[in-house]
Design a protein around this motif. Structure first.
Motif, PDB file in Angstrom:
ATOM      1  N   UNK A 303     -61.792  32.826  33.529  1.00 23.27           N
ATOM      2  CA  UNK A 303     -62.344  33.473  32.341  1.00 23.27           C
ATOM      3  C   UNK A 303     -61.779  32.866  31.059  1.00 23.27           C
ATOM      4  N   UNK A 304     -60.452  32.632  31.032  1.00 23.12           N
ATOM      5  CA  UNK A 304     -59.804  31.930  29.925  1.00 23.12           C
ATOM      6  C   UNK A 304     -59.530  30.484  30.337  1.00 23.12           C
ATOM      7  N   UNK A 305     -59.482  29.602  29.366  1.00 20.40           N
ATOM      8  CA  UNK A 305     -59.099  28.227  29.665  1.00 20.40           C
ATOM      9  C   UNK A 305     -57.645  28.156  30.096  1.00 20.40           C
ATOM     10  N   UNK A 306     -56.787  28.907  29.400  1.00 19.78           N
ATOM     11  CA  UNK A 306     -55.355  28.867  29.714  1.00 19.78           C
ATOM     12  C   UNK A 306     -54.857  30.269  30.079  1.00 19.78           C
ATOM     13  N   UNK A 307     -53.699  30.671  29.598  1.00 25.01           N
ATOM     14  CA  UNK A 307     -53.090  31.912  30.073  1.00 25.01           C
ATOM     15  C   UNK A 307     -53.855  33.133  29.560  1.00 25.01           C
ATOM     16  N   UNK A 308     -53.624  34.279  30.240  1.00 25.84           N
ATOM     17  CA  UNK A 308     -54.302  35.510  29.858  1.00 25.84           C
ATOM     18  C   UNK A 308     -53.416  36.733  29.866  1.00 25.84           C
ATOM     19  N   UNK A 309     -52.090  36.548  29.999  1.00 25.40           N
ATOM     20  CA  UNK A 309     -51.194  37.709  30.092  1.00 25.40           C
ATOM     21  C   UNK A 309     -50.429  37.993  28.808  1.00 25.40           C
ATOM     22  N   UNK A 310     -50.908  37.460  27.675  1.00 28.46           N
ATOM     23  CA  UNK A 310     -50.386  37.850  26.377  1.00 28.46           C
ATOM     24  C   UNK A 310     -48.967  37.413  26.090  1.00 28.46           C
ATOM     25  N   UNK A 311     -48.459  37.859  24.967  1.00 27.59           N
ATOM     26  CA  UNK A 311     -47.071  37.649  24.543  1.00 27.59           C
ATOM     27  C   UNK A 311     -46.475  39.004  24.192  1.00 27.59           C
ATOM     28  N   UNK A 312     -45.166  39.057  23.959  1.00 30.48           N
ATOM     29  CA  UNK A 312     -44.537  40.367  23.770  1.00 30.48           C
ATOM     30  C   UNK A 312     -43.482  40.340  22.682  1.00 30.48           C
ATOM     31  N   UNK A 313     -43.206  41.524  22.155  1.00 31.24           N
ATOM     32  CA  UNK A 313     -42.133  41.749  21.186  1.00 31.24           C
ATOM     33  C   UNK A 313     -41.083  42.631  21.840  1.00 31.24           C
ATOM     34  N   UNK A 314     -39.805  42.360  21.559  1.00 27.49           N
ATOM     35  CA  UNK A 314     -38.714  43.140  22.159  1.00 27.49           C
ATOM     36  C   UNK A 314     -37.827  43.719  21.064  1.00 27.49           C
ATOM     37  N   UNK A 315     -37.410  44.946  21.279  1.00 27.56           N
ATOM     38  CA  UNK A 315     -36.453  45.565  20.363  1.00 27.56           C
ATOM     39  C   UNK A 315     -35.070  44.959  20.626  1.00 27.56           C
ATOM     40  N   UNK A 379     -54.984  25.801  36.084  1.00 25.73           N
ATOM     41  CA  UNK A 379     -55.937  24.837  36.635  1.00 25.73           C
ATOM     42  C   UNK A 379     -56.707  24.082  35.558  1.00 25.73           C
ATOM     43  N   UNK A 380     -57.091  24.759  34.476  1.00 25.06           N
ATOM     44  CA  UNK A 380     -57.859  24.054  33.449  1.00 25.06           C
ATOM     45  C   UNK A 380     -57.030  22.933  32.823  1.00 25.06           C
ATOM     46  N   UNK A 381     -55.736  23.179  32.606  1.00 31.41           N
ATOM     47  CA  UNK A 381     -54.857  22.132  32.070  1.00 31.41           C
ATOM     48  C   UNK A 381     -54.834  20.919  33.000  1.00 31.41           C
ATOM     49  N   UNK A 382     -54.845  21.179  34.298  1.00 29.12           N
ATOM     50  CA  UNK A 382     -54.850  20.077  35.274  1.00 29.12           C
ATOM     51  C   UNK A 382     -56.140  19.268  35.173  1.00 29.12           C
ATOM     52  N   UNK A 383     -57.269  19.964  35.112  1.00 28.16           N
ATOM     53  CA  UNK A 383     -58.557  19.272  35.008  1.00 28.16           C
ATOM     54  C   UNK A 383     -58.650  18.461  33.724  1.00 28.16           C
ATOM     55  N   UNK A 506     -44.681  33.977  34.665  1.00 33.40           N
ATOM     56  CA  UNK A 506     -45.291  32.712  34.248  1.00 33.40           C
ATOM     57  C   UNK A 506     -46.532  32.966  33.403  1.00 33.40           C
ATOM     58  N   UNK A 507     -47.141  31.922  32.840  1.00 32.71           N
ATOM     59  CA  UNK A 507     -48.448  32.103  32.191  1.00 32.71           C
ATOM     60  C   UNK A 507     -49.515  32.356  33.253  1.00 32.71           C
ATOM     61  N   UNK A 508     -50.022  33.568  33.300  1.00 35.07           N
ATOM     62  CA  UNK A 508     -51.014  33.946  34.297  1.00 35.07           C
ATOM     63  C   UNK A 508     -52.417  33.811  33.735  1.00 35.07           C
ATOM     64  N   UNK A 509     -53.356  33.453  34.606  1.00 33.75           N
ATOM     65  CA  UNK A 509     -54.766  33.496  34.244  1.00 33.75           C
ATOM     66  C   UNK A 509     -55.259  34.937  34.310  1.00 33.75           C
ATOM     67  N   UNK A 510     -56.333  35.286  33.592  1.00 28.84           N
ATOM     68  CA  UNK A 510     -56.911  36.627  33.718  1.00 28.84           C
ATOM     69  C   UNK A 510     -57.442  36.828  35.128  1.00 28.84           C
ATOM     70  N   UNK A 511     -57.708  38.066  35.534  1.00 29.01           N
ATOM     71  CA  UNK A 511     -58.224  38.316  36.889  1.00 29.01           C
ATOM     72  C   UNK A 511     -59.558  37.623  37.106  1.00 29.01           C
ATOM     73  N   UNK A 512     -59.764  37.105  38.315  1.00 31.82           N
ATOM     74  CA  UNK A 512     -61.009  36.422  38.657  1.00 31.82           C
ATOM     75  C   UNK A 512     -61.897  37.286  39.522  1.00 31.82           C
TER      76      UNK A 512
END
Length: 521
Positions: A303-315, A379-383, A506-512
């Motif tokens: 669904x995404x070309x690269x990662x899909x699990x966002x980034x985060x902020x920490x207190x 996978x898209x980065x590999x292709x 790791x950088x995860x892809x969105x669900x397929x």
């Protein structure tokens, strides 16, 4: 006779109604006139300011900006034509002075850390956009172009920015760090390209936590310089306001990422030219996501070309540690983590055709399906790497248009109406305004006059160290003379409960489509 006199004295109903109506008319006539006169007197005496003048606008997120140093004074004889034709005045009403100093009591204090090799054309818009959102401090771990003297001394001149070079001393210090000598990140050790970057980012984040605590920060966020935070849902377009509203017992906030969808193949400045984004799975319903999955994917692996699990902020708190480049964790407890239901990270990925070759040039891998697995997690980065390494320029451009560029206007409109795609203009408007107001040129011009000889020589020395011995230290730490992995050289720390800590995210892809639960649809 008496009755006749009474009738004469008592007002008739019609007369009473006429008097009442007259009084109402008088009140309705004089009340607006009175208010208008009162407003005129206040304005004439200086009691009211014109809300259309730039001096009355404040930054979103800026609760303590310094006195304006860039004020346009209009002549007293200026009329509407002259006002609209003031080409010398900036169109960005939030411009103050490019340093954007914040009061010491501004809360919460937010810092961003990144590892970058980009140039000023990417870093400055990224940095000042987040200053507009209320970020006070930046910890930039630089190498490559970002570590060159022409770039680094400009960055060092910006208040709130700390530049850290990848020197021999830095890598030797990180080789003794807690992260390097633990096992939760070990799946990414001794692998090139994206895996090496992932480890490097985690090591830098570990150091940034200490810097953030020393600087009195309340929150820390890890972002790449091709990502912009989008604080949708806040009471104002402000990251500071968004975090201010977070309950005190929350330790980590996850921002789902949206991915850029370029509509042309000749993008030069992504932040100023790209407004269309594909929404994250977390911000869509299952039926919309899976129902339009094939059309939204357009023949790509996911669904995404690269990662899909966002980034985060920490207190910022005791025992905080990174959990890979996308998450944070705590050595002593399971953090209380929430996910934003509107705010997001805008990821500008593969926005320029040159991104194909630049990614290829950063990695020394064979363009085979087996070897690229060592270099790239997704996978898209590999292709893309294989295409950039084996195809002609014309073939690469055609592949880029087919897999990255959104040229089908009918499909775009359909996905926009369904909510898969969205146009987001706020970052574009802010960055364009900053540029028009002369912020970026002011930074560069000021750096040329304020850089000291000692600072310049120091940046040159650090840059040379980065290009020379620094990379050698990294290679010696990872591989022996025969090129074999030297994992046994690490001294794994004996820490109680370490085995219970989850492995790095790791950088995860969105669900397929394989993840679909047919019973829930």
């Amino acid at each position: 006779m008496a009755g006749g006199l009474y009738n004469f004295i008592r007002p008739s109903p019609s007369s009473s109604n006429q008097d009442s109506s007259s009084r109402i008319i008088i009140v309705l006539t004089f009340l607006p006139l009175t208010l208008a006169a009162f407003a005129f007197v206040l304005q004439w005496r200086g009691g009211l300011n014109d809300p259309t003048m730039p001096d009355n606008h404040k930054f979103p997120g800026d609760m303590g900006s310094s006195t304006p140093q860039h004020v346009v004074h209009l002549p007293s004889s200026s009329n509407c034509v002259e006002l609209l034709g003031q080409s010398s005045s900036p169109s960005f009403p939030y411009y103050r002075d490019w340093k954007y100093n914040y009061d010491a009591d501004l809360k919460p204090k937010i810092c961003i850390t990144t590892s970058t090799s980009a140039g000023l054309e990417q870093i400055l818009p990224w940095l000042f956009y987040h200053k507009v959102l209320g970020v006070t401090n930046f910890f930039l771990f630089v190498e490559g172009k970002a570590a060159s003297p022409n770039v680094s001394h400009v960055l060092e001149s910006i208040p709130g920015v700390k530049v850290i070079y990848r020197t021999r001393e830095l890598e030797e210090k990180q080789a003794r760090s807690r992260i390097w000598n633990e096992t939760w990140l070990s799946d990414f050790f001794y692998k090139p390209c994206n895996n090496e970057l992932f480890v490097k980012q985690s090591l830098n984040m570990e150091m940034a936590i200490v810097m953030a605590r020393d600087a009195g920060m309340d929150w820390i966020i890890h972002l790449d310089t091709d990502e912009l935070l989008h604080p949708a849902g806040a009471r104002e377009y402000s990251l500071r306001q968004l975090l201010l509203d977070v309950p005190g017992d929350v330790d980590i906030i996850v921002f789902p990422n949206y991915e850029s969808c370029v509509e042309r193949d000749d993008i030069k400045e992504p932040f100023s030219e790209v407004s269309m984004f594909k929404k994250n799975y977390d911000h869509l319903t299952k039926d919309i996501y899976y129902g339009l999955y094939t059309e939204a994917t357009r023949g790509n692996p996911n669904y995404f070309l690269t990662y899909g699990n966002g980034k985060s902020a920490a207190r910022i708190q005791d025992n905080l540690r990174p959990n890979g480049a996308h998450r944070w964790y705590n050595y002593m407890k399971t953090p209380n983590e929430i996910k934003m239901d509107q705010a997001s990270v805008l990821h500008y990925t593969y926005t320029k055709f040159s991104d194909l070759t630049s990614r290829r040039d950063r990695c020394v891998c064979k363009p085979t399906e087996e070897d690229v697995k060592r270099c790239f997690i997704l996978e898209f980065d590999r292709n893309a790497f294989i295409i950039a390494s084996t195809a002609t320029e014309e073939e690469m451009l055609q592949w880029y248009r087919n897999h990255v560029v959104w040229t089908d206007k009918a499909l775009n409109l359909k996905l926009l109406r369904k909510g898969i795609l969205a146009h987001i203009y706020a970052p574009m408007a802010i960055i364009k305004g900053l540029k028009e107001s002369g912020v970026f040129s002011s930074v560069i011009a000021s750096a040329k006059t304020t850089i000291s000889k000692e600072m310049f020589l120091s940046s040159v020395e650090s840059s040379n160290s980065t290009r020379g011995t620094g990379s050698k230290v990294m290679s010696l730490r990872k591989f022996g003379s025969s090129g074999e992995s030297q994992a046994t050289a690490r001294n794994v720390l004996e820490i109680t409960g370490t085995d219970s800590h989850p492995e790095a995210v790791p950088p995860w892809s969105p669900p397929g489509m394989d993840d679909i639960d047919l019973q829930t649809l």
